[in-house]
Motif scaffolding. Structure first.
Motif, mmCIF file in Angstrom:
data_model
loop_
_atom_site.group_PDB
_atom_site.id
_atom_site.type_symbol
_atom_site.label_atom_id
_atom_site.label_comp_id
_atom_site.label_asym_id
_atom_site.label_seq_id
_atom_site.Cartn_x
_atom_site.Cartn_y
_atom_site.Cartn_z
ATOM 1 N N ILE A 57 20.036 -18.948 13.183
ATOM 2 C CA ILE A 57 20.742 -20.055 12.537
ATOM 3 C C ILE A 57 20.079 -20.288 11.184
ATOM 4 N N PRO A 58 20.833 -20.179 10.095
ATOM 5 C CA PRO A 58 20.234 -20.414 8.780
ATOM 6 C C PRO A 58 19.832 -21.877 8.613
ATOM 7 N N VAL A 59 18.702 -22.084 7.972
ATOM 8 C CA VAL A 59 18.241 -23.448 7.691
ATOM 9 C C VAL A 59 18.964 -23.917 6.430
ATOM 10 N N THR A 60 19.871 -24.853 6.631
ATOM 11 C CA THR A 60 20.667 -25.407 5.541
ATOM 12 C C THR A 60 20.577 -26.928 5.608
ATOM 13 N N PRO A 61 20.959 -27.615 4.543
ATOM 14 C CA PRO A 61 20.878 -29.081 4.552
ATOM 15 C C PRO A 61 21.686 -29.746 5.670
#
Length: 81
Positions: A57-61
């Motif tokens: 899971i990409p770390v995004t805002p």
């Protein structure tokens, strides 16, 4: 039992294990607001979700809002099951 349901129940069991004072965790409960997930166990929580969906899971805002409740996790990560 669907893959999504199994995933949510896996997460719920993990959360209840971390909080033996709780009897249940509603799907709509904000896990951050109620201090069920904090900065110390957030990474482990994300790793469990990644294991369930078999991808990173990409770390995004918007990661916290997408994982704030079991219902949000189901909507954003477990829809296909």
């Amino acid at each position: 039992m669907t893959t999504a349901t199994l995933g949510i129940e896996t997460l719920r069991a993990w959360l209840l294990e971390k909080h033996p004072d709780l009897d249940t965790i509603d799907d709509e409960l904000d896990l951050f607001e109620h201090k069920i997930i904090d900065s110390l166990n957030f990474v482990e929580y994300i790793l469990i979700i990644e294991e369930l969906i078999d991808r990173e899971i990409p770390v995004t805002p918007d990661l916290m809002p997408k994982t704030a409740s079991l219902a949000q996790v189901r909507q954003h990560f477990l829809r296909g099951g």
